[in-house]
Each structure stands twice: as structure tokens, then as C-alpha cells.
Enzyme design. Structure first.
Site, PDB file in Angstrom:
ATOM      1  CG  HIS B  62       1.671   8.299  -1.030  1.00 12.42           C
ATOM      2  ND1 HIS B  62       0.881   8.877  -0.074  1.00 12.42           N
ATOM      3  CD2 HIS B  62       0.995   7.192  -1.443  1.00 12.42           C
ATOM      4  CE1 HIS B  62      -0.221   8.144   0.103  1.00 12.42           C
ATOM      5  NE2 HIS B  62      -0.174   7.114  -0.727  1.00 12.42           N
ATOM      6  CG  LEU B  63       4.565  13.501  -5.553  1.00 16.38           C
ATOM      7  CD1 LEU B  63       4.289  14.811  -6.277  1.00 16.38           C
ATOM      8  CD2 LEU B  63       5.496  12.631  -6.382  1.00 16.38           C
ATOM      9  CG  HIS B 179      -6.507   4.125   3.113  1.00 10.22           C
ATOM     10  ND1 HIS B 179      -5.228   3.866   2.702  1.00 10.22           N
ATOM     11  CD2 HIS B 179      -6.687   3.358   4.221  1.00 10.22           C
ATOM     12  CE1 HIS B 179      -4.660   2.995   3.508  1.00 10.22           C
ATOM     13  NE2 HIS B 179      -5.528   2.656   4.449  1.00 10.22           N
ATOM     14  CG  HIS B 232      -5.285   1.348  -1.893  1.00 10.88           C
ATOM     15  ND1 HIS B 232      -6.275   1.190  -0.970  1.00 10.88           N
ATOM     16  CD2 HIS B 232      -4.479   2.340  -1.439  1.00 10.88           C
ATOM     17  CE1 HIS B 232      -6.076   2.067   0.005  1.00 10.88           C
ATOM     18  NE2 HIS B 232      -5.003   2.769  -0.260  1.00 10.88           N
ATOM     19  CG  ASN B 278      -2.500  -0.442   4.645  1.00 11.77           C
ATOM     20  OD1 ASN B 278      -3.392  -1.249   4.443  1.00 11.77           O
ATOM     21  ND2 ASN B 278      -2.626   0.559   5.484  1.00 11.77           N
ATOM     22  CG  ASP B 305      -0.872   3.416  -2.535  1.00  8.78           C
ATOM     23  OD1 ASP B 305      -0.464   4.533  -2.180  1.00  8.78           O
ATOM     24  OD2 ASP B 305      -1.297   2.558  -1.740  1.00  8.78           O
ATOM     25  N   GLY B 324       4.265   0.037   1.907  1.00 10.47           N
ATOM     26  CA  GLY B 324       4.248   0.732   0.626  1.00 10.47           C
ATOM     27  C   GLY B 324       5.412   0.396  -0.283  1.00 10.47           C
TER      28      GLY B 324
HETATM   29 ZN   LIG Z   1      -4.145   4.122   1.013  1.00 15.99          ZN
HETATM   30 ZN   LIG Z   2      -1.717   5.694  -0.852  1.00 16.79          ZN
END
Ligand SMILES: [Zn+2]
Ligand SMILES: [Zn+2]
Lengths: 332, 428
Positions: B62-63, B179, B232, B278, B305, B324
Site C-alpha cells: 500500500h503506497l 482479500h 495474506h 487485518n 501487505d 496494518g
Molecule cells: Zn487485505
Molecule cells: Zn493489503
């Protein structure tokens, strides 16, 4: 002496500490009953109550406990303060810390909120109920009430009945009672109780009669109507019939069993009016003991603070978050 | 620009090369891999005692740009990636706005070209605005260069819509990164349901909320022929579901995050929200299953992640804290410490799961260190021991539960397209 600067939960207290608190409360109860021996041991101590969740009863109990000991007690009206404008818990805590508050009493709807506050402030923090986690002062007053009447916890059978899964009171009592050698049975509908409770040392059952059988203490818990709306039980009538406690049900317990409830009671739902007002009920006594126990905690925390004032001791917790915060600010 | 890497242990999962050799890089391409190369070079790297591997690839990052630049940007995220040994990262679309059309894909690509120091491949959302109502411009995004589609952050709860998305994505040969989380079963949970949740008094997230969707998505992928990748994976039951699907010969892959094989829900005890993620940290039994899944190749990809959050979103009530943790800079040492050192994976298998297999999933010509390939190379000292210090992170955010953890394995050099971006542990 207490090991920590804070009272965050019964989970963190040793059985020695619990007994020490109960013994101190005994002395405090005398002070409530006899004005002449009220000693202002908390003169110059400032206490603030921070109630993110309403509870007039608990807040009042803390305020009186502080005042009986001579402390300056104020309430941060959470509903009317900057908290309402979105200030974070941590910032509120740091601000109060700067103002020189010694003890912060926090009630919050989220589990662990008191822990977060405690590691961000120098003040001592008392958890007055956090989410579904703990309500240590309520449990201590329950323990005190049992201690006073039964003298010992050894092999005492305590039945806690009702909405166990959402009850921080039940959880704190389980932590405390099992530490002190009592046997705890929790009972209620399967949707309001978790099997995992067994890992905390309590026996779990959905059979209320089995829970009450030969109990020395019977504790009812408040049922909240919104649980029904959440689909956890069909309706209050069914709840009362299957899980409510009345005179007939109470007969399963020992004849001298104490009837307790953290209040406020829904009369006729979790407990019948006859037993609430009956001879076994110590529900009103619990309220008085609540002030005594809270006086004991304020007294012991203040004592610890006096002893640790100038020494950079272990007792003043390290605060990883604050350090992190500064470190992170510095490197931008 | 000529780079000569001397005396490193070459680990190439494609050609199964494992031996001490020299590597020569010229103008962005690997031109020689031999016992002893004597050519002159602009920079000579002494890789004695180190692994020389294909550049690591992370399919799940995630940027935060656009929308949440205070947490991370394409620039800072790519620097964190380079520090972690990654030469290619795929960025998830749950930004603000959501990456659901080609214009935003172009924006990410343009920003990455200007500011990123590693390769950045955008992932498009499955539905517009990730609202779960209408398909995103999957076709237009495919033309603009997305590498996959995903609704990451949540599941597409409408099974009918997801089925259509799978069919549609097939036309463009795009993998679907899933997800897995049934939000009717999560019920406000913040950590793994189980003994620890009971102990600390917090609402639990059961394994069923993940497994129900893993099972559903496997069934939908079977029926649509989609290329399904489970993100994940965290529970014993999910590992079993993927294992069974693979035994039936279905086209399913799965990734595990380093935190899920390195920690259990015991870490949540002190209410430090840096342990909130998560899916949540699971039980010791789940961790055991994840390791078995890695070992028998049910799980063929390790992805981070990487989920940066500002300190204010973590230094607060656990319930309120964001889900996160950052992961780019700790993934490799955690892999070495908890998988290689514990004999779960060989060094070659670890690299395969962190580079070769991700490249295969994305269908890109990377993940191999061979003559003629683009020079995306990572050089790792597997024996260096140290304590993780979040204050040294290049990521804008420091939300890691691994602060102070002792680990083994350090990334020394990261080479992207023949250019050194991490030089002896220092970003250039
Ligand atoms: Zn996710
Ligand atoms: Zn993610």
C-alpha cells in the site's frame, strides 16, 4: 505497596496486592462511617475523572472517595470539553499531565483505552471500566463485599449469571476470584457467553441451575436490550423465563448465599424484585463498599507517588510511546 | 554503467543455480555469470559471504498515494522497498480516490517514473470506488498497464458481481487478488478470536470470516477459470482449503505475510496497536499451519501487505487504531530468521517465494538471475545480526510491532534496471 503506578485491571494485580487493597478498604470503610477519623491523607493531590462513557454512579463514587481523603477532585466534562471536538485521548492525557494532575480516572467504551492513556502520561491512571475488558474497581468492591461476609475466598463457589461476554465486571471478577482461590462458574445463554472464558479459569455453563447449585455467592449481571436487537437472544420474556433468577432459582444456591449485582438492576428481568429486596441481597452494601475500595486505591496510589517522587525508579513506568513519538518527530 | 559483483552465492530458482560466482551487469542487463570475471567495471561489489539473488518482488503493497500522502508516498514507499531488497512492488488500489480507471493508473505510473527508485506496478480495483456495486474500468486499466485487480481492504461481498469480474478479468489475463473477509462475520472484531482475545477483553475476528470467502472464491474461480490469488492467508483452515484446491488441480495461489508467520496473537497483550492488522495475528496453531503450507508449497508467495499508518492512528485506543503494519523493510530478515534459520525453507525456496513466484503470478519476465535478463538484483548478507529499529526505516510510517526484535539477514545492495539504488545498506 502497589507495584505499578496505575490500576489498569485485576489481571495485572497479584493476590497479595488484592488482599492489601481489601485490608486498606476495611480501614477506609471505618472512615466513611465515622467522620472523626477521616484523615486528609490526599491533601494537595489532584484527581480528575474522565468519563467517555456515562456512569453517574461510578463517577460519584470516585469523587466522594477523593473528597473524603482531602483530594481536589475535578471532572473533565467529556461531553462538553475539547474531547467532543475530536481531541485524541492521548492529547487529552498529555494536556492534563502538564496541568499537574496526579491521578486520572478513566471510563471508556474501548478495551485497552486506560492502558494507552497510562503509557502516555506521568499521572497514575485508574481504569473505571474499559470496553468489555475490565472494571477493576467494581471487582474489588465485589471482592471486598465477599471478603467481609465470608472472611476467605478459599473454595468459595461464585456463580455469575447473565451477559458474560460483554461484561467487564464478570471478567475482572473471574481474574480476581480465581487468583484468590475461589471457584467461579459463569452461566448464561450461549450467545452471551464464550467457551474461551475457560482459559481464564472459570467454568462455563448454559445451565443456570448447575451454575447456582451450592453457590456461596450469586451475582446477576445487567442485560442490555440492544443485545436483543443484535440478535443475541429472542426477547426479554424468554430471557427472564430461561435465565432470570427468582426465589425458586435462588434455592439451588446455599441457604446463606449472598446475592450481588453491580447495578443498576433491571427489576424482574435478571433478578426478581423479591430477591433484590430479600435478606440475602447485599446489593446496597456493595455501593458503600465501592467508596471504601476507591478510597483505598487512591490512598495506595498516592502513597506510591509520594515514595517515588524523587527517585527515578522502576515504578514510574517507561513510556515507549512517548519516546517513539519524539524520536519520530525528530527524524521527520 | 558496468557493475561487477564478485564472489557472491548466486541463488537462481529458475535455473536452480546455487554456487559462488561473479556477475557482470552492463547497461541494465546481466551480461555474464561466471566463476571468475576479470572485466573492468565502474563499481566492483565484494559479495563474499552474501547471497546474490533476483530482485525481490512484492505483489502486495500500500503506497497510500493519492490521498494519504501523510502516511506514505510513491517516493518514500519505493525507498522503503529498495531498503528491503525489493526491485518491483505492486501497489493496491485502496487510495483516495480509488484506482478504478485508467487516468489514475496513468497518474501512478507517471509519479512512479518520476519519483520511485524501484519498479512500481499498479493494481486496479474490482469495483468502482471499491463500493462493491459496479465493475471498475478493468479493460481500460488493463490497457494502461495494471498488473492485477483487487478489492484489497475488503471482499467483494456480492458473489454474483465477483463472478462477473472474474470472467471479465480473464479476457485481459489479469490475476484476481482476493482479500478474504466476510464482513457479516467480522462483527467489529479487532484481533484474533481465541484465548488471547478473551484475556485482554477485545472483540475477536474468527477464522470463519476468512475461510468462508476463501472457499467461495475458490469455487467461483473454478467456475470462471479465473487466476485466483489469495492474499495474506492467515488461518489453518484457509491453508487447508487452498491445499485441497491445488490437489484438484485448480489455478489458485496464496501469499503469506511475514508478520503472520513470525508472531502470534500473544503479541497483542499490551494493547500496542502496532500489533493490529487485518487479517489479525493468529494462534500458534495457525502459525504452524502457515509454515507447513510454506514448506509443502501450498503457499508459494511471501508478500508484505506493507500498510503504513501515521503514529496518531496507532498511538490510540486499540479499537480506534488503523489496521496494518509496515513490512517492506522487515520482510527479508523475518523470512531468514523464522523460515531459513528454522529450517522451514532453504535459501533458494525463500527467494523463490519472494521473487520468482511473484513474477510468475504477475506474468512478468523477472524473478531470475540469468544472462540476458534485466539486472534487478538483490545482495543479502544472511549472517548479519541486528535489532530492528523503526527509526531507521525509509518508510514515512514506523508502525511495526518488530521494533527491538533481533533478526538475522540484512539487505546490502539493491540494483534496479542495472542501477544501484541501495549501496552497502545506504540509499542513494
Ligand atoms: Zn487485505
Ligand atoms: Zn493489503
Amino acid at each position: 505497596m502497589l507495584r505499578s503506578k496505575d490500576i489498569l485491571g485485576i489481571r495485572d494485580l497479584s493476590s497479595e496486592e488484592i488482599i492489601h487493597i481489601l485490608e486498606t478498604a476495611k480501614d477506609m470503610k471505618e472512615r466513611i462511617e465515622n467522620k472523626k477519623i477521616r484523615e486528609k491523607s490526599l491533601k494537595n493531590f489532584s484527581v480528575v475523572t474522565l468519563f467517555y462513557e456515562n456512569s453517574t454512579r461510578t463517577k460519584m463514587s470516585f469523587a466522594l472517595a477523593g473528597e473524603y481523603l482531602g483530594a481536589d477532585v475535578s471532572d473533565l466534562g467529556v461531553a462538553t470539553s475539547s474531547v467532543n471536538k475530536g481531541e485524541s485521548l492521548v492529547d487529552t492525557g498529555i494536556t492534563l499531565d502538564q496541568m499537574g494532575i496526579d491521578i486520572m480516572v478513566i471510563r471508556h467504551s474501548m478495551s485497552g483505552a486506560a492502558n494507552v492513556l497510562a503509557r502516555n502520561v506521568k499521572a497514575s491512571v485508574i481504569n473505571a471500566g474499559d470496553g468489555v475488558n475490565e472494571h477493576p474497581t467494581q471487582a474489588l468492591l465485589d471482592l471486598y463485599t465477599m471478603y467481609e461476609k465470608k472472611k476467605s475466598f478459599k473454595d468459595l463457589k461464585v456463580a455469575i449469571i447473565g451477559d458474560i461476554i460483554h461484561s467487564r465486571v464478570a471478567r475482572s471478577n473471574v481474574f480476581g476470584l480465581t487468583k484468590l482461590g475461589a471457584n467461579v462458574v459463569v452461566g448464561g445463554p450461549s450467545t452471551l457467553i464464550s467457551k474461551n472464558m475457560e482459559c481464564l479459569g472459570a467454568k462455563v455453563t448454559t445451565d443456570i441451575k448447575e451454575a447456582l447449585k451450592d453457590a456461596d455467592i450469586v451475582m446477576g449481571l445487567r442485560i442490555q436490550l440492544e443485545r436483543q436487537k443484535g440478535g443475541l437472544f429472542p426477547d426479554l420474556r424468554e430471557y427472564r423465563d430461561l435465565f432470570g433468577i427468582d426465589e425458586e432459582m435462588l434455592k439451588y444456591a446455599k441457604p446463606d448465599a449472598l446475592l450481588m449485582h453491580p447495578g443498576p438492576v433491571n427489576r424482574g428481568i435478571e433478578l426478581s424484585t423479591e430477591i433484590i429486596d430479600g435478606p440475602q441481597s447485599v446489593i446496597n452494601e456493595q455501593v458503600k463498599n465501592g467508596v471504601a475500595v476507591r478510597m483505598a486505591l487512591l490512598h495506595l496510589l498516592a502513597e506510591g507517588r509520594k515514595n517515588n517522587e524523587d527517585i527515578d525508579s522502576e515504578w514510574t513506568y517507561t513510556r515507549p510511546y512517548i519516546q517513539n513519538r519524539w524520536n519520530q518527530r525528530c527524524i521527520g | 554503467m558496468k557493475i561487477l559483483i564478485q564472489n557472491g552465492r548466486i541463488l537462481d530458482p529458475i535455473s536452480k543455480t546455487d554456487g559462488i560466482k561473479d556477475v557482470l551487469v552492463e547497461n541494465g542487463v546481466i551480461t555474464a555469470i561466471e566463476e571468475k570475471i576479470t572485466a573492468s567495471a565502474d563499481q566492483i561489489i565484494d559479495a563474499k559471504g552474501c547471497w546474490v539473488t533476483p530482485g525481490l518482488i512484492d505483489v502486495h503493497v500500500h503506497l497510500r498515494e493519492p490521498g494519504y500522502e501523510y502516511k506514505e508516498t510513491i517516493k518514500t514507499g519505493s525507498r522503503a522497498a529498495a531498503k528491503g531488497g525489493f526491485t518491483t512492488i505492486c501497489c493496491m488500489p485502496n487510495t483516495n480516490p480509488v484506482i478504478d480507471n485508467e487516468i489514475l493508473v496513468e497518474y501512478i505510473k507517471m509519479k512512479a517514473e518520476r519519483e520511485a527508485i524501484v519498479n512500481v506496478l499498479p493494481i486496479g480495483s474490482i469495483t468502482k470506488g471499491q463500493k462493491g456495486e459496479e465493475l471498475s474500468n478493468i479493460g481500460k486499466m488493463a490497457q494502461a498497464g495494471i498488473c492485477a485487480i483487487s478489492e484489497d481492504g475488503k471482499s467483494v461481498m456480492n458473489a454474483g458481481l465477483l463472478k462477473k469480474a472474474m470472467k471479465y478479468a480473464n479476457m485481459f489475463n489479469l490475476p484476481v487478488l482476493s482479500h478474504c473477509e466476510d464482513n457479516t462475520l467480522v462483527g467489529g472484531g479487532v484481533m484474533n478470536a481465541g484465548e488471547m482475545a478473551e484475556r485482554v477483553g477485545m472483540k475477536g475476528i474468527g477464522a470463519d470470516s476468512e475461510e468462508v470467502i476463501v472457499a467461495r472464491d475458490i469455487i467461483l474461480a473454478r467456475n470462471t477459470g479465473a487466476r485466483l490469488h489469495i492474499c495474506h492467508i492467515s488461518t489453518s483452515g484457509s491453508v487447508q482449503l487452498v491445499r485441497e484446491a491445488k490437489l484438484r488441480g485448480e489455478n489458485v495461489s496464496a501469499e503469506v505475510c511475514p508478520h503472520h508467520f513470525s508472531l502470534t496473537d500473544e503479541a497483542v497483550e499490551g494493547y500496542d496497536a502496532n500489533t493490529k492488522m487485518n487479517p489479525p495475528l493468529r494462534s500458534a496453531k495457525d502459525v504452524e499451519s502457515l509454515k507447513e503450507g510454506l514448506k509443502d508449497n501450498t503457499i508459494e508467495i511471501i508478500a508484505t501487505d506493507h500498510a503504513p499508518h501515521h503514529i496518531d492512528e496507532k498511538n490510540c485506543e486499540y479499537d480506534r487504531a488503523a489496521f496494518g503494519i509496515v513490512g517492506l523493510e522487515t520482510a527479508l530478515p523475518l523470512g531468514i530468521t523464522h523460515l531459513v534459520e528454522d529450517n522451514i525453507l532453504t535459501p533458494m525456496e525463500l527467494i523463490e517465494k519472494m521473487s520468482t513466484n511473484p513474477a510468475k503470478l504477475l506474468g512478468i519476465d523477472k524473478g531470475s538471475i540469468q544472462v540476458g535478463k534485466i539486472a534487478d538484483i538483490t545482495i543479502i548478507d544472511p549472517n548479519e545480526e541486528y535489532e530492528i529499529d523503526v527509526n531507521t526505516f525509509a518508510s514515512k510510517s514506523k508502525n511495526s510491532p518488530f521494533h527491538g526484535h533481533r533478526v538475522k539477514g540484512k539487505v546490502k545492495y539493491t540494483i534496479v534496471n542495472g542501477k544501484i539504488v541501495l549501496n552497502d545498506g545506504e540509499l542513494i
